[in-house]
Design a protein around this motif. Structure first.
Motif, PDB file in Angstrom:
ATOM      1  N   LYS A 600      27.096  -2.146 -14.945  1.00 27.94           N
ATOM      2  CA  LYS A 600      26.328  -0.901 -14.974  1.00 27.94           C
ATOM      3  C   LYS A 600      25.923  -0.434 -13.576  1.00 27.94           C
ATOM      4  CE  LYS A 600      24.526  -1.278 -19.682  1.00 27.94           C
ATOM      5  NZ  LYS A 600      25.585  -2.216 -20.088  1.00 27.94           N
ATOM      6  N   GLN A 601      26.709  -0.822 -12.588  1.00 30.28           N
ATOM      7  CA  GLN A 601      26.516  -0.300 -11.225  1.00 30.28           C
ATOM      8  C   GLN A 601      27.428   0.927 -11.066  1.00 30.28           C
ATOM      9  OE1 GLN A 601      27.064  -3.401  -8.301  1.00 30.28           O
ATOM     10  NE2 GLN A 601      25.809  -4.872  -9.451  1.00 30.28           N
ATOM     11  N   LEU A 602      26.993   2.000 -11.701  1.00 28.24           N
ATOM     12  CA  LEU A 602      27.869   3.164 -11.808  1.00 28.24           C
ATOM     13  C   LEU A 602      28.005   3.910 -10.500  1.00 28.24           C
ATOM     14  CD1 LEU A 602      26.757   4.467 -15.317  1.00 28.24           C
ATOM     15  CD2 LEU A 602      28.628   2.939 -14.734  1.00 28.24           C
ATOM     16  N   ASP A 603      26.991   3.850  -9.657  1.00 24.01           N
ATOM     17  CA  ASP A 603      27.109   4.513  -8.349  1.00 24.01           C
ATOM     18  C   ASP A 603      28.204   3.868  -7.523  1.00 24.01           C
ATOM     19  OD1 ASP A 603      25.144   6.385  -8.806  1.00 24.01           O
ATOM     20  OD2 ASP A 603      23.534   5.065  -8.135  1.00 24.01           O
ATOM     21  N   ASN A 604      28.201   2.514  -7.477  1.00 22.34           N
ATOM     22  CA  ASN A 604      29.261   1.819  -6.739  1.00 22.34           C
ATOM     23  C   ASN A 604      30.625   2.070  -7.374  1.00 22.34           C
ATOM     24  OD1 ASN A 604      27.567   0.721  -4.825  1.00 22.34           O
ATOM     25  ND2 ASN A 604      27.157  -1.143  -6.010  1.00 22.34           N
ATOM     26  N   ALA A 605      30.669   2.086  -8.707  1.00 22.12           N
ATOM     27  CA  ALA A 605      31.945   2.350  -9.387  1.00 22.12           C
ATOM     28  C   ALA A 605      32.462   3.734  -9.032  1.00 22.12           C
ATOM     29  CB  ALA A 605      31.775   2.216 -10.902  1.00 22.12           C
ATOM     30  N   CYS A 610      36.371   7.014  -6.050  1.00 23.48           N
ATOM     31  CA  CYS A 610      36.691   8.153  -5.177  1.00 23.48           C
ATOM     32  C   CYS A 610      37.782   7.819  -4.165  1.00 23.48           C
ATOM     33  CB  CYS A 610      35.433   8.629  -4.437  1.00 23.48           C
ATOM     34  SG  CYS A 610      34.266   9.515  -5.491  1.00 23.48           S
ATOM     35  N   LEU A 611      38.035   6.548  -3.953  1.00 18.10           N
ATOM     36  CA  LEU A 611      39.094   6.169  -3.008  1.00 18.10           C
ATOM     37  C   LEU A 611      40.472   6.503  -3.571  1.00 18.10           C
ATOM     38  CD1 LEU A 611      37.757   2.702  -1.786  1.00 18.10           C
ATOM     39  CD2 LEU A 611      37.323   4.974  -0.854  1.00 18.10           C
ATOM     40  N   ALA A 620      37.230   6.781 -18.266  1.00 16.86           N
ATOM     41  CA  ALA A 620      36.399   5.638 -18.656  1.00 16.86           C
ATOM     42  C   ALA A 620      35.067   5.650 -17.925  1.00 16.86           C
ATOM     43  CB  ALA A 620      37.156   4.336 -18.374  1.00 16.86           C
ATOM     44  N   LEU A 621      35.097   5.965 -16.627  1.00 16.35           N
ATOM     45  CA  LEU A 621      33.851   6.006 -15.854  1.00 16.35           C
ATOM     46  C   LEU A 621      32.955   7.146 -16.343  1.00 16.35           C
ATOM     47  CD1 LEU A 621      32.129   4.941 -13.573  1.00 16.35           C
ATOM     48  CD2 LEU A 621      33.454   6.329 -11.967  1.00 16.35           C
ATOM     49  N   GLY A 622      33.562   8.276 -16.660  1.00 14.04           N
ATOM     50  CA  GLY A 622      32.764   9.391 -17.167  1.00 14.04           C
ATOM     51  C   GLY A 622      32.081   9.051 -18.484  1.00 14.04           C
ATOM     52  N   HIS A 623      32.784   8.364 -19.378  1.00 14.01           N
ATOM     53  CA  HIS A 623      32.179   7.963 -20.642  1.00 14.01           C
ATOM     54  C   HIS A 623      31.054   6.956 -20.419  1.00 14.01           C
ATOM     55  CE1 HIS A 623      34.878  10.122 -23.288  1.00 14.01           C
ATOM     56  NE2 HIS A 623      35.934   9.662 -22.631  1.00 14.01           N
ATOM     57  N   ALA A 624      31.266   6.044 -19.482  1.00 19.27           N
ATOM     58  CA  ALA A 624      30.206   5.072 -19.178  1.00 19.27           C
ATOM     59  C   ALA A 624      28.970   5.770 -18.637  1.00 19.27           C
ATOM     60  CB  ALA A 624      30.733   4.032 -18.184  1.00 19.27           C
ATOM     61  N   CYS A 625      29.162   6.759 -17.782  1.00 17.13           N
ATOM     62  CA  CYS A 625      28.018   7.498 -17.233  1.00 17.13           C
ATOM     63  C   CYS A 625      27.288   8.281 -18.329  1.00 17.13           C
ATOM     64  CB  CYS A 625      28.490   8.446 -16.139  1.00 17.13           C
ATOM     65  SG  CYS A 625      29.108   7.619 -14.662  1.00 17.13           S
ATOM     66  N   LEU A 626      28.066   8.867 -19.271  1.00 23.52           N
ATOM     67  CA  LEU A 626      27.428   9.587 -20.373  1.00 23.52           C
ATOM     68  C   LEU A 626      26.581   8.651 -21.223  1.00 23.52           C
ATOM     69  CD1 LEU A 626      30.112  12.106 -21.691  1.00 23.52           C
ATOM     70  CD2 LEU A 626      27.812  12.635 -20.935  1.00 23.52           C
ATOM     71  N   GLU A 627      27.076   7.475 -21.507  1.00 18.15           N
ATOM     72  CA  GLU A 627      26.320   6.537 -22.340  1.00 18.15           C
ATOM     73  C   GLU A 627      25.061   6.056 -21.644  1.00 18.15           C
ATOM     74  OE1 GLU A 627      28.201   3.614 -24.828  1.00 18.15           O
ATOM     75  OE2 GLU A 627      30.186   4.358 -24.283  1.00 18.15           O
ATOM     76  N   GLN A 628      25.093   5.980 -20.303  1.00 19.57           N
ATOM     77  CA  GLN A 628      23.922   5.535 -19.553  1.00 19.57           C
ATOM     78  C   GLN A 628      23.002   6.691 -19.183  1.00 19.57           C
ATOM     79  OE1 GLN A 628      23.148   2.291 -19.074  1.00 19.57           O
ATOM     80  NE2 GLN A 628      24.990   1.906 -20.323  1.00 19.57           N
ATOM     81  N   LYS A 635      29.505  14.401 -14.871  1.00 24.40           N
ATOM     82  CA  LYS A 635      30.078  15.722 -14.576  1.00 24.40           C
ATOM     83  C   LYS A 635      31.097  15.623 -13.449  1.00 24.40           C
ATOM     84  CE  LYS A 635      28.758  20.465 -13.465  1.00 24.40           C
ATOM     85  NZ  LYS A 635      27.620  21.382 -13.206  1.00 24.40           N
ATOM     86  N   LYS A 636      30.802  14.833 -12.423  1.00 28.43           N
ATOM     87  CA  LYS A 636      31.749  14.663 -11.318  1.00 28.43           C
ATOM     88  C   LYS A 636      33.030  13.979 -11.805  1.00 28.43           C
ATOM     89  CE  LYS A 636      28.113  14.329  -7.803  1.00 28.43           C
ATOM     90  NZ  LYS A 636      27.479  13.458  -6.784  1.00 28.43           N
ATOM     91  N   CYS A 637      32.872  13.006 -12.686  1.00 25.51           N
ATOM     92  CA  CYS A 637      34.059  12.291 -13.181  1.00 25.51           C
ATOM     93  C   CYS A 637      34.960  13.211 -14.004  1.00 25.51           C
ATOM     94  CB  CYS A 637      33.634  11.092 -14.027  1.00 25.51           C
ATOM     95  SG  CYS A 637      32.776   9.798 -13.099  1.00 25.51           S
ATOM     96  N   PHE A 638      34.367  13.947 -14.934  1.00 26.67           N
ATOM     97  CA  PHE A 638      35.192  14.812 -15.786  1.00 26.67           C
ATOM     98  C   PHE A 638      35.714  16.019 -15.028  1.00 26.67           C
ATOM     99  CE2 PHE A 638      32.591  12.749 -19.226  1.00 26.67           C
ATOM    100  CZ  PHE A 638      33.647  12.031 -19.767  1.00 26.67           C
ATOM    101  N   SER A 639      35.062  16.389 -13.949  1.00 30.02           N
ATOM    102  CA  SER A 639      35.618  17.449 -13.097  1.00 30.02           C
ATOM    103  C   SER A 639      36.899  16.981 -12.438  1.00 30.02           C
ATOM    104  CB  SER A 639      34.601  17.856 -12.032  1.00 30.02           C
ATOM    105  OG  SER A 639      33.448  18.417 -12.617  1.00 30.02           O
ATOM    106  N   ARG A 640      36.965  15.705 -12.132  1.00 29.24           N
ATOM    107  CA  ARG A 640      38.201  15.153 -11.537  1.00 29.24           C
ATOM    108  C   ARG A 640      39.376  15.274 -12.503  1.00 29.24           C
ATOM    109  NH1 ARG A 640      38.258  12.583  -6.175  1.00 29.24           N
ATOM    110  NH2 ARG A 640      36.059  12.307  -5.612  1.00 29.24           N
ATOM    111  N   THR A 641      39.109  15.017 -13.773  1.00 27.90           N
ATOM    112  CA  THR A 641      40.201  15.055 -14.759  1.00 27.90           C
ATOM    113  C   THR A 641      40.340  16.419 -15.427  1.00 27.90           C
ATOM    114  OG1 THR A 641      38.715  14.292 -16.491  1.00 27.90           O
ATOM    115  CG2 THR A 641      39.892  12.610 -15.236  1.00 27.90           C
ATOM    116  N   ARG A 642      39.459  17.348 -15.056  1.00 23.90           N
ATOM    117  CA  ARG A 642      39.463  18.693 -15.647  1.00 23.90           C
ATOM    118  C   ARG A 642      39.388  18.635 -17.177  1.00 23.90           C
ATOM    119  NH1 ARG A 642      44.041  21.834 -11.942  1.00 23.90           N
ATOM    120  NH2 ARG A 642      43.062  21.404  -9.934  1.00 23.90           N
ATOM    121  N   ASP A 643      38.506  17.759 -17.634  1.00 22.76           N
ATOM    122  CA  ASP A 643      38.296  17.601 -19.080  1.00 22.76           C
ATOM    123  C   ASP A 643      37.287  18.660 -19.513  1.00 22.76           C
ATOM    124  OD1 ASP A 643      37.754  16.810 -21.682  1.00 22.76           O
ATOM    125  OD2 ASP A 643      38.122  14.700 -21.218  1.00 22.76           O
ATOM    126  N   VAL A 644      37.792  19.786 -19.994  1.00 22.77           N
ATOM    127  CA  VAL A 644      36.928  20.919 -20.325  1.00 22.77           C
ATOM    128  C   VAL A 644      35.990  20.572 -21.468  1.00 22.77           C
ATOM    129  CG1 VAL A 644      36.938  23.333 -21.042  1.00 22.77           C
ATOM    130  CG2 VAL A 644      38.701  22.496 -19.493  1.00 22.77           C
TER     131      VAL A 644
END
Length: 1240
Positions: A600-605, A610-611, A620-628, A635-644
């Motif tokens: 649950k170290q989502l900031d480090n993840a 981002c690399l 997967a990271l976006g879903h983990a952030c939503l659950e937490q 929002k940043k994660c799903f913007s990467r995948t353009r998941d509208v």
């Protein structure tokens, strides 16, 4: 540069003095070395230097040897004036001779063409020719060489000149050199690289090296002073480790007893070897891996030449030496490369940010690239330190040069002043600049005794970071300066905390290490053929080094060394150096991202992802952030995948937060619903106090049983649930069930649409019965579907229920149910106009034009009636249906006549009167023209020639009086052409010639243009005939008994009395009818009454013997008493008719008064009745023996027999097509009259 002796040999024979090595040559695969020593050719194995054979084929010293490019043969030349060709099996093939000593032989690079040179001439020989072609030159030849492409042959002359010839021996260029007389050219050699320059190197005994460019026929660069007499010249190509291009060097041996390497531009780079005697010849192995030399004292040696790697790297800029004198800077991120030319030997290279430092033999050059433009690689010289600083390594900072020599570090500014010296307690084994603020950069130092220090350029005191027991091999510090990684001679990686000096972890089998400059807790180290990735305290991820390399680097890895140096780690790319080849290797960080997510170290993840990660990892990271509940990261994660989908969900969260409606359970419920975890979503909705959301979700999912569990009273009634069930039934293709559910939910519109689309008339009728008559839209929709299903009875009931009589009437009209239409019209007279208008259109489409006109008139659409007829007329004319065109024009004339009778406006009546006469004329013309058109276009016609002749005359006379106003599609030329041909048949020679004369002034009809020759022939034929017409063809005027010319200037009028001819509308000949008029005091009805009075006075006073019969009318009658009497005396009309003017222009019609009307026999009178305002027309038959028929509908006259035939054939009038209203006179009328007399 270093050279290593591979082997050496000095062949000798007993009682023989030392002999010079005059020539060296490798075979193409480099496995053999041939040496010309004395009169023998020695063959060595290049692998171990063993002498394999000594060939004796010359009687004197061997001066030159050359191998063919395919390795099948070689040639040698010597002082015995012979050239010997040898096989690769060391057997002599053939020989030929020159006039003097052979100085040089050389094989063409792609064929067996051999060039051989003696002192005075050269020859070209190939196996295909028997004789050698020899050519003399102006000077003594010392050497020759073929260009790499085989197109040019260069000669060096003793007089200092260089000649270039083509492969046929023709001279191309000649280079005259300065001080040529004192500078004999001793050797020439072309660069073996096939490029556009075709570079030629020449050395002379004026101690100079000169380079020529053959493509421009010019010298390139300056002449280079050598300082010794050159003897041997060869090119060395080093390409084993090059990424850009092959490295090209020049080998020169000579009187200085050294074999020296020069750059392509002629700069001295180093020495291969030094001997005890002059080096007379030198030669590079074909693959560039070794150099062979031969001396004047008979020594033959082979050396391996190694070029050391000189390079420097900082972050994403890697600089390395190229061709010994140049530096290439490679931007690893953009793959952009730029070359910096130094034109002298490069010894050391260092780079830092945009600064580049290059050390040459006697100075250090400082270059700078613009720092304000990212990735700008335009380096420019900014400083120069003119010092020869001996050092083992060098680094550069933003303002200083730091050199390392044994235990000392020397710091110089860019002006060359020494600023500071750091003295270490042990030799320095590793040095790395890790950067920092300008003028405050720090350097990591690894010592032989195991000490690791950090030195800041502004601080004279080194800081100890760690102490190991062995020699330090590699050191690096992470980007936030909190951890240091060390590798010692045990090949173990140690990671320390810089502040506490605590050992964090260690890993075995490490050779090089680099921290990631984008993520401070990740490093990479190589060792034992693997790349190892270490993130925080997670297990090491290993990747096979060989699989990660590019093909080029893998080749080096397999054949040279099984280790690669990790020199940088940026993002997901590891920069691996193998010799001078740099390779970027992409490594995954997915495992570490998921491990961070597990903790649950989502900031480090997120920072690690981002690399560079795949869309799957970002999801997967976006879903983990939503659950937490970390919505910003999500929002940043799903913007990467353009998941509208999830971006919309997060936008909803933001809107809810602005309204102060944020509830974590509801947000989680929405997320689980989006993710398909519906039970979890329902539980969270329930816990968040919003069970209606769960109910809506399940109903949308067609999970109606689950929806009922969460139903809340007053929130969702039974009707809405039925709607949802119906929609689900539609998706399951249960259309009937869905419609019934919509009816139960009172959603009639959807039910109607389903029933209508599926053509369920019974269900639709059931729905209709449930609708109120005020629901007009729904009823109208039902009616439309009934019409589509052809259920017209149901549709009519719906329209009746709606009271929409207009729609009902339209439906009946569309279906052509005219009986029902007129029943409705009788009930609702307001719709009569539309009904009759549509009925008229229907009749017109079915060719019932008369009925259509009546319908249009009933509809009050007179203009539409005329427009329809006009369109039909135009179409008939365009389609050459002239009979129909005449009929439609006659109908139009009737329309105008009716309008004329109903119009009181004088101007409008004048216009209608003109239109009426115009249409009447066109009706006559088109009706007649049909016969002419068929005659000129059809091969056979059944119309008699006489009738065609009369028709042609009729049309021509009409058209002649129309002047230039010729009706459309009517051709005067066609008419004249037909009249001319028929006139010839009927012996109307005069008329035929007249038609020919007229045709000469007319334009040919498009499909009669080929008749010109026929007309000319006809003209010639008619010229040979008498200029007269058959008397029987001349038209007779029944008023004045005058025979008129066939071509009548007055047209269809008598040229004597001016009386108009009355023509039959079938045979178009003159009928025995004379028109008479009434005086102004007698109207038409009164005249008819007077005429029809029976018995007639004329008939009453006649005796049976004197009554008119068909044999006595208009004839001289001989009575029983022998008296003679004329018919005029008995018939007052004939007497009146005989009075006329001899001037046809003063035509006086016959005027019949009351008395004469009473005296006239009504059976001999035709009355043509016309509607108001036209007057009736009256005609008297003159020859009763010629029965005449008349159509009462169109008032057209015909011969009685032809009219009867037309009635039988066509069923009506041939002109107006009327089926009744015909009138017949003649002998049949007389018989009827006589029968009536006898009865009376």
């Amino acid at each position: 540069m270093k050279s290593v002796v591979l082997w050496g040999d000095k062949p000798s024979e007993e009682d023989v003095e030392e002999q010079s090595v005059n020539a060296l040559c490798f075979n193409p695969d480099g496995s053999q070395l041939l040496a010309g020593v004395g009169a023998k050719i020695l063959v060595y194995d290049t692998a171990d230097g063993v002498l394999r054979s000594a060939l004796s084929g010359h009687g004197d010293v061997v001066n030159t040897i050359s191998y063919a490019s395919d390795g099948s043969r070689f040639a040698s030349g010597g002082a015995d004036k012979l050239v010997v060709i040898w096989t690769n099996e060391l057997q002599g093939m053939l020989k030929y001779a020159h006039d003097s000593s052979v100085q040089c032989v050389t094989y063409h690079p792609t064929s067996h063409l051999l060039a051989s040179c003696s002192n005075t001439d050269f020859g070209l020989w190939s196996p295909e020719q028997k004789n050698v072609t020899k050519t003399k030159l102006t000077g003594r030849i010392t050497c020759c060489a073929w260009s790499a492409d085989g197109q040019l042959l260069a000669f060096g002359l003793y007089n200092g000149q260089v000649h270039i010839r083509d492969k046929e021996g023709n001279e191309k260029y000649k280079f005259d050199r300065s001080d040529a007389a004192n500078s004999p050219v001793w050797n020439v050699s072309w660069c073996p690289t096939r490029d556009d320059e075709l570079l030629l190197a020449a050395v002379d005994w004026g101690q100079k090296l000169t380079l020529y460019q053959a493509t421009g026929a010019k010298q390139t660069g300056k002449e280079r002073k050598l300082g010794f007499d050159p003897c041997g010249l060869s090119w060395l190509i080093k390409d084993a480790y090059k990424q850009e291009s092959r490295a090209e060097y020049i080998l020169i041996g000579g009187s200085n007893k050294e074999c020296t390497i020069y750059s392509r531009e002629g700069f001295k780079l180093g020495t291969v070897c030094t001997q005890d005697a002059w080096i007379w010849c030198c030669c590079a192995k074909p693959d560039g891996s070794a150099v062979a030399v031969g001396t004047t004292n008979g020594f033959i040696g082979m050396y391996d030449v190694k070029f050391g790697v000189v390079h420097g790297i900082h972050k994403d800029r890697y600089a390395y030496r190229d061709n010994m004198t140049d530096v290439i800077v490679h931007h690893l991120a953009t793959d952009q490369k730029v070359k910096v030319k130094c034109r002298e030997l490069v010894r050391k290279i260092a780079t830092y940010k945009t600064t580049l430092a290059i050390q040459t033999l006697d100075k250090i050059l400082i270059y700078e690239a613009p720092g304000d433009v990212p990735h700008d690689m335009k380096y420019k010289t900014t400083f120069k330190i003119n010092k020869n600083i001996e050092c083992s390594s060098m680094i550069v900072t933003s303002s200083y040069i730091i050199t390392c020599q044994d235990k000392r570090l020397h710091c110089f500014n860019f002006s060359g002043e020494e600023i500071r010296v750091w003295q270490m307690d042990s030799p320095i084994r590793y040095l790395k600049l890790i950067g920092g603020p300008s003028d405050y950069e720090s350097v990591l130092i690894g010592l032989k005794n195991g000490g690791v220090y950090q030195v800041f350029v502004n601080n004279p005191f080194p800081q100890l970071l760690a102490k190991q027991n062995g020699v330090i091999y590699c050191v690096d510090m992470n980007v936030n300066r909190t951890k240091v990684a060390i590798i010692d001679d045990t090949l173990t990686l140690y990671v320390y905390n810089v502040r506490t000096k605590e050992l964090l972890y260690q890993e075995p089998n490490a050779q090089t290490v680099a921290w990631n400059i984008s993520f401070p807790d990740m490093l990479a180290f190589s060792g034992d053929g693997f790349i190892n990735i270490k993130v925080a305290d997670f297990p090491v991820y290993r990747q096979n080094l060989q699989r990660s390399m590019t093909n080029h680097i893998r080749h080096l890895y397999e054949h040279k060394s099984k280790s690669g140096l990790i020199v940088g780690f940026n993002g997901c790319t590891i920069y691996l150096l193998h010799l001078c080849a740099m390779s970027g290797i992409t490594v995954p960080v997915t495992d570490a991202v998921y491990r961070y997510m597990g903790k649950k170290q989502l900031d480090n993840a997120y920072r690690l992802a981002c690399l560079g990660e795949t869309n799957k990892t970002w999801d997967a990271l976006g879903h983990a952030c939503l659950e937490q509940g970390q919505f910003d990261l999500a929002k940043k994660c799903f913007s990467r995948t353009r998941d509208v989908k999830y971006l919309n969900l997060l936008a909803n969260y933001e809107e809810s937060a602005k309204r102060g409606e944020t509830k974590m359970n509801i947000n989680l419920g929405d997320y689980y619903a989006y993710s398909g975890r519906f039970q979890d979503a329902a539980r969270n909705y329930q816990q968040g106090g919003a069970p209606e959301r769960a109910m809506t979700m399940f109903s949308d999912l067609r999970m109606f049983d689950q929806a009922k569990e969460y139903m809340v009273a007053g929130d969702m009634d039974q009707q809405r649930l039925l709607n949802k069930q119906a929609e689900w039934a539609i998706t399951m293709n249960e259309q009937r069930r869905a419609a019934e559910l919509f009816v139960a939910a009172n959603d009639f519109q959807k039910a109607i649409d389903l029933a209508g689309k599926n053509k369920w008339a019974d269900l639709l009728a059931s729905i209709t019965s449930k609708l109120d008559k005020s629901q007009l839209d729904l009823l109208r929709r039902c009616a439309r579907y009934f019409v589509e299903m052809k259920q017209y009875t149901y549709a009519a009931d719906v329209y009746e229920k709606m009271g929409d009589i207009k729609s009902l009437l339209d439906m009946r009209i569309i279906l052509s149910q005219w009986d029902e239409v007129f029943i409705l019209v009788r009930r609702y007279p307001t719709y009569a106009s539309d009904a009759y208008y549509n009925y008229g259109q229907y009749l017109a489409e079915h060719d019932r034009f008369v009925d259509a006109q009546r319908a249009f008139h009933k509809a009050g659409r007179v203009n539409e009636a005329r427009n329809v007829l006009q369109a039909l007329t135009n179409n008939a004319v365009n389609e050459t249906r002239f009979n129909d065109a005449g009929y439609y024009n006659w109908l139009l004339s009737k329309e105008y006549l009716i309008a004329l009778s109903e119009t009181l406006n004088d101007d409008l009546r004048s216009d209608l009167f003109k239109r009426y006469h115009r249409c009447s004329l066109l009706a006559d013309l088109y009706f007649a023209y049909q016969y002419i058109y068929e005659y000129t276009t059809e091969p056979f016609v059944d119309t008699p020639p006489l009738i065609l002749f009369n028709i042609a005359r009729f049309i021509y006379h009409k058209l002649a009086h129309l002047a230039g106003d010729i009706p459309p599609a009517l051709s005067k030329f066609r008419t004249c052409y037909a009249a001319c041909k028929i006139a010839k048949i009927l012996n109307a020679n005069k008329f035929s010639r007249q038609m020919i004369y007229l045709m000469r002034d007319l334009t040919f009809t498009h499909n009669l243009g080929n008749k010109r020759i026929e007309i000319e022939q006809l003209a010639l034929e008619m010229e040979a005939r008498t200029f007269s017409d058959d008397h029987d063809l001349l038209p007779l005027c029944y008023r004045c008994s005058h025979h008129n010319e066939l071509l009548n200037a007055r047209g269809n009028e008598c040229s004597s009395c001016g009386s108009p001819f009355v023509l039959s509308h079938l045979s178009f000949d003159v009928l025995p009818l004379v028109e008479f008029i009434l005086p102004s005091d007698i109207n038409d009805e009164d005249a008819l009454n007077l005429l029809e009075q029976v018995p007639n006075s004329q008939l009453e006073n006649s005796t049976p013997s004197t009554k008119l019969t068909q044999s006595t009318v208009n004839r001289l009658v001989i009575t029983e008493q022998g008296n003679t009497a004329r018919a005029e005396d008995k018939d007052p009309f004939l007497k009146k008719m005989s009075k006329y003017s001899s001037n046809p222009d003063e035509y006086r019609p016959v005027v019949v008064d009351r008395a004469l009307l009473k005296a006239m026999d009504p059976s001999l009178v035709f009355v043509c009745k016309w509607p108001f305002p036209l007057r009736w027309k009256w005609y008297r038959i003159i020859v009763p023996e010629q029965p005449v028929g008349r159509c009462r509908h169109c008032n057209k006259f015909f011969h009685n027999d032809e009219f009867e035939l037309a009635l039988l054939e066509q069923g009506g009038c041939p002109f107006c097509r009327n089926k009744k209203d015909t009138e017949i006179t003649g002998e049949y009328i007389l018989l009827i009259i006589f029968c009536m007399k006898y009865v009376l």
